[in-house]
Design a protein around this motif. Structure first.
Motif, PDB file in Angstrom:
ATOM      1  N   ARG A  50       0.640  -1.202  -0.103  1.00 45.44           N
ATOM      2  CA  ARG A  50       0.004   0.069   0.140  1.00 45.44           C
ATOM      3  C   ARG A  50       0.978   1.268  -0.061  1.00 45.44           C
ATOM      4  NH1 ARG A  50      -3.000  -2.873   4.215  1.00 45.44           N
ATOM      5  NH2 ARG A  50      -2.078  -1.300   5.764  1.00 45.44           N
ATOM      6  N   ARG A  51       2.143   1.023   0.281  1.00 47.22           N
ATOM      7  CA  ARG A  51       3.086   2.224   0.339  1.00 47.22           C
ATOM      8  C   ARG A  51       4.119   2.103  -0.615  1.00 47.22           C
ATOM      9  NH1 ARG A  51       2.162   7.278   2.864  1.00 47.22           N
ATOM     10  NH2 ARG A  51       0.995   7.205   5.001  1.00 47.22           N
ATOM     11  N   PRO A  52       4.268   2.060  -1.761  1.00 44.57           N
ATOM     12  CA  PRO A  52       5.147   1.614  -2.644  1.00 44.57           C
ATOM     13  C   PRO A  52       6.421   2.508  -2.261  1.00 44.57           C
ATOM     14  CG  PRO A  52       3.418   2.629  -3.897  1.00 44.57           C
ATOM     15  CD  PRO A  52       3.008   2.647  -2.472  1.00 44.57           C
ATOM     16  N   ALA A  53       6.398   3.781  -1.978  1.00 45.32           N
ATOM     17  CA  ALA A  53       7.547   4.496  -1.711  1.00 45.32           C
ATOM     18  C   ALA A  53       8.061   4.625  -0.272  1.00 45.32           C
ATOM     19  CB  ALA A  53       7.200   6.027  -2.040  1.00 45.32           C
ATOM     20  N   LEU A  54       7.279   3.568   0.421  1.00 50.82           N
ATOM     21  CA  LEU A  54       7.858   3.573   1.720  1.00 50.82           C
ATOM     22  C   LEU A  54       9.150   2.767   1.998  1.00 50.82           C
ATOM     23  CD1 LEU A  54       7.384   3.435   4.940  1.00 50.82           C
ATOM     24  CD2 LEU A  54       6.036   1.320   4.623  1.00 50.82           C
ATOM     25  N   ARG A  55      10.181   3.532   2.863  1.00 52.28           N
ATOM     26  CA  ARG A  55      11.259   2.859   3.115  1.00 52.28           C
ATOM     27  C   ARG A  55      11.271   2.527   4.653  1.00 52.28           C
ATOM     28  NH1 ARG A  55      16.699   4.962   4.425  1.00 52.28           N
ATOM     29  NH2 ARG A  55      15.581   7.055   4.258  1.00 52.28           N
ATOM     30  N   VAL A  56      11.595   1.148   5.086  1.00 49.78           N
ATOM     31  CA  VAL A  56      11.752   0.783   6.239  1.00 49.78           C
ATOM     32  C   VAL A  56      13.032   0.497   6.895  1.00 49.78           C
ATOM     33  CG1 VAL A  56      11.009  -0.892   8.122  1.00 49.78           C
ATOM     34  CG2 VAL A  56       9.262  -0.548   6.101  1.00 49.78           C
ATOM     35  N   GLN A  57      13.578   0.921   8.032  1.00 51.91           N
ATOM     36  CA  GLN A  57      14.658   0.497   8.622  1.00 51.91           C
ATOM     37  C   GLN A  57      14.353  -0.390   9.922  1.00 51.91           C
ATOM     38  OE1 GLN A  57      16.860   4.186   9.807  1.00 51.91           O
ATOM     39  NE2 GLN A  57      17.693   4.194   7.538  1.00 51.91           N
ATOM     40  N   LEU A  58      14.869  -1.531   9.693  1.00 55.36           N
ATOM     41  CA  LEU A  58      14.600  -2.630  10.966  1.00 55.36           C
ATOM     42  C   LEU A  58      15.749  -3.043  11.467  1.00 55.36           C
ATOM     43  CD1 LEU A  58      12.642  -4.564  11.851  1.00 55.36           C
ATOM     44  CD2 LEU A  58      13.197  -6.149  10.225  1.00 55.36           C
ATOM     45  N   THR A  59      15.480  -2.589  12.840  1.00 50.19           N
ATOM     46  CA  THR A  59      16.723  -3.095  13.843  1.00 50.19           C
ATOM     47  C   THR A  59      16.161  -4.099  14.632  1.00 50.19           C
ATOM     48  OG1 THR A  59      17.317  -0.741  13.898  1.00 50.19           O
ATOM     49  CG2 THR A  59      17.934  -2.011  15.827  1.00 50.19           C
ATOM     50  N   GLN A  60      16.881  -4.945  14.653  1.00 53.23           N
ATOM     51  CA  GLN A  60      16.700  -6.242  15.679  1.00 53.23           C
ATOM     52  C   GLN A  60      17.696  -6.352  16.935  1.00 53.23           C
ATOM     53  OE1 GLN A  60      16.038  -9.768  13.346  1.00 53.23           O
ATOM     54  NE2 GLN A  60      16.292 -11.062  15.234  1.00 53.23           N
ATOM     55  N   GLY A  61      17.109  -6.866  17.906  1.00 55.77           N
ATOM     56  CA  GLY A  61      17.917  -6.391  19.249  1.00 55.77           C
ATOM     57  C   GLY A  61      17.214  -7.028  20.358  1.00 55.77           C
ATOM     58  N   GLN A  62      17.834  -6.862  21.530  1.00 52.69           N
ATOM     59  CA  GLN A  62      17.003  -7.254  22.896  1.00 52.69           C
ATOM     60  C   GLN A  62      16.108  -6.239  23.223  1.00 52.69           C
ATOM     61  OE1 GLN A  62      17.766 -10.234  24.120  1.00 52.69           O
ATOM     62  NE2 GLN A  62      19.082 -10.502  22.285  1.00 52.69           N
ATOM     63  N   SER A  63      15.139  -6.524  24.053  1.00 53.44           N
ATOM     64  CA  SER A  63      14.030  -5.648  24.407  1.00 53.44           C
ATOM     65  C   SER A  63      14.540  -4.287  25.166  1.00 53.44           C
ATOM     66  CB  SER A  63      12.992  -6.569  25.497  1.00 53.44           C
ATOM     67  OG  SER A  63      12.355  -7.427  24.770  1.00 53.44           O
ATOM     68  N   ASP A  64      15.285  -4.560  25.978  1.00 49.46           N
ATOM     69  CA  ASP A  64      15.889  -3.219  26.826  1.00 49.46           C
ATOM     70  C   ASP A  64      16.565  -2.268  25.897  1.00 49.46           C
ATOM     71  OD1 ASP A  64      14.653  -4.698  29.090  1.00 49.46           O
ATOM     72  OD2 ASP A  64      16.979  -4.938  29.814  1.00 49.46           O
ATOM     73  N   ASP A  65      17.323  -2.768  24.925  1.00 49.68           N
ATOM     74  CA  ASP A  65      18.127  -2.116  24.139  1.00 49.68           C
ATOM     75  C   ASP A  65      17.061  -1.313  23.040  1.00 49.68           C
ATOM     76  OD1 ASP A  65      20.478  -1.108  22.970  1.00 49.68           O
ATOM     77  OD2 ASP A  65      19.895  -2.038  21.098  1.00 49.68           O
ATOM     78  N   LEU A  66      16.128  -1.951  22.503  1.00 51.57           N
ATOM     79  CA  LEU A  66      15.050  -1.360  21.535  1.00 51.57           C
ATOM     80  C   LEU A  66      14.248  -0.488  22.383  1.00 51.57           C
ATOM     81  CD1 LEU A  66      13.871  -4.550  19.927  1.00 51.57           C
ATOM     82  CD2 LEU A  66      15.449  -3.007  18.894  1.00 51.57           C
ATOM     83  N   ASN A  67      14.025  -0.676  23.720  1.00 50.45           N
ATOM     84  CA  ASN A  67      13.291   0.306  24.354  1.00 50.45           C
ATOM     85  C   ASN A  67      13.987   1.851  24.648  1.00 50.45           C
ATOM     86  OD1 ASN A  67      11.057  -1.365  24.726  1.00 50.45           O
ATOM     87  ND2 ASN A  67      11.611  -2.109  26.906  1.00 50.45           N
ATOM     88  N   GLU A  68      15.215   1.639  24.747  1.00 49.78           N
ATOM     89  CA  GLU A  68      16.032   2.573  25.086  1.00 49.78           C
ATOM     90  C   GLU A  68      16.297   3.510  23.669  1.00 49.78           C
ATOM     91  OE1 GLU A  68      20.897   3.073  26.027  1.00 49.78           O
ATOM     92  OE2 GLU A  68      19.673   1.943  27.438  1.00 49.78           O
ATOM     93  N   GLN A  69      16.212   2.720  22.547  1.00 51.79           N
ATOM     94  CA  GLN A  69      16.478   3.561  21.377  1.00 51.79           C
ATOM     95  C   GLN A  69      15.305   4.097  20.874  1.00 51.79           C
ATOM     96  OE1 GLN A  69      18.582   1.725  17.854  1.00 51.79           O
ATOM     97  NE2 GLN A  69      18.949  -0.062  19.378  1.00 51.79           N
ATOM     98  N   VAL A  70      13.863   3.609  21.334  1.00 49.68           N
ATOM     99  CA  VAL A  70      12.594   3.925  20.995  1.00 49.68           C
ATOM    100  C   VAL A  70      12.354   5.348  21.966  1.00 49.68           C
ATOM    101  CG1 VAL A  70       9.989   4.030  21.584  1.00 49.68           C
ATOM    102  CG2 VAL A  70      11.571   1.895  20.643  1.00 49.68           C
TER     103      VAL A  70
END
Length: 311
Positions: free
Chosen positions: A118-138
């Motif tokens: 539905r979003r042909p121009a969308l660019r996604v950056q996917l970061t995979q990690g541990q919950s605590d680290d991802l919470n900190e980045q958010v």
């Protein structure tokens, strides 16, 4: 007081790197320019933010308190810039998503399969990690949102919206002798070797508690994993190992064993966002795609968490 966003940016870079030279390199400026920026920020706030004695740089007590406000201010500024760009470009935009090993294939990728066409121009950056680290980045504005298992209350700067409950089960290859049994007790699993979550994880602790309550020796781990990858599932299907794994990861070659565990082993998954963040149309659409996957009915926010969802 006339705080500069550039000075805020440099301060947060120094906090992240703990070293003036590395922070200057990351920001693309000279070390003297970075030092002047820090001095200017301390003069503007009237606070000593950094302890420059000993090895490296450390935040003072005032610096620790100021960091939270600086992270929020910098994240909101980047939100405003990104949202303005998205409005200007229409369908184009960048969405920064965090996922754990437990959520990337079960939640995030299926949601993107709905959203990307539905979003042909969308660019996604996917970061995979541990919950605590991802919470900190958010919290720091480096990610727009993350999908993580709920293991503990998140900081007050974050929202945690439960989206799915995923039961944990004891599983084995369909060729395993135990797979033909109609009913099993924990004692029937004595002598088996396991694929288990890492020591200290909530899931591992829950299983070990069941064994302790039954007065049995703890299960013997042959392999310890952070999440069940395709390779781990293939190994389970081709071996005589048992596994403690999410029911959502069960496949055609893997059977859930009818083990009487007493209380069910469950975990929830949540959409984590920064409290007060401006929800872009892309974030709203991703959230809708996640909720459309099903399994979110009846879920409620955890007590004490901030309000959930956009708006």
């Amino acid at each position: 007081m006339n705080l500069s966003l550039r000075d805020i940016e440099y301060f947060l870079a120094v906090v992240e790197h703990g070293n003036l030279d590395r922070a200057a390199a990351a920001c693309g400026v000279s070390q003297p320019a970075l030092s002047k920026s820090l001095q200017r920020l301390e003069a503007d706030t009237g606070l000593g933010l950094l302890d420059r004695g000993g090895r490296g740089l450390r935040l003072t007590s005032a610096g620790l308190a100021f960091r939270e406000h600086a992270q929020r201010l910098w994240a909101e500024y980047r939100d405003a810039v990104r949202n303005a760009m998205e409005l200007r470009l229409g369908e184009a935009g960048l969405l920064r998503i965090g996922a754990t090993g437990a959520t990337v294939d079960s939640v995030v990728m299926p949601a993107l399969r709905r959203l990307l066409p539905r979003r042909p121009a969308l660019r996604v950056q996917l970061t995979q990690g541990q919950s605590d680290d991802l919470n900190e980045q958010v919290a720091g504005g480096k990610l727009d949102l993350a999908v993580t298992p709920i293991y503990a209350d998140v900081p007050g700067t974050l929202n945690q919206e439960p989206i799915r409950e995923d039961g944990l089960c004891v599983a084995a290859s369909r060729k395993h002798p135990l797979a033909a049994r109609r009913k099993l007790a924990l004692r029937d699993l004595t002598g088996q070797r396991w694929i288990l979550p890492m020591p200290g994880s909530v899931a591992r602790h829950a299983l070990e508690a069941r064994y302790a309550e039954a007065g049995l020796a703890q299960p013997a781990a042959a392999l310890e994993v952070q999440h069940f990858s395709g390779g781990a599932l293939a190994l389970l299907a081709a071996s005589d190992l048992l596994a403690l794994m999410p029911q959502s990861a069960l496949g055609p070659d893997i059977a859930e064993l009818p083990v009487a565990l007493g209380r069910p082993l469950r975990r929830s998954m949540a959409l984590v966002t920064r409290h007060g963040a401006t929800w872009s149309p892309l974030m709203q659409e991703f959230r809708a795609a996640v909720l459309a996957l099903g399994g979110s009915s009846g879920m409620r926010s955890r007590p004490g968490s901030a309000r959930t969802g956009p708006g």
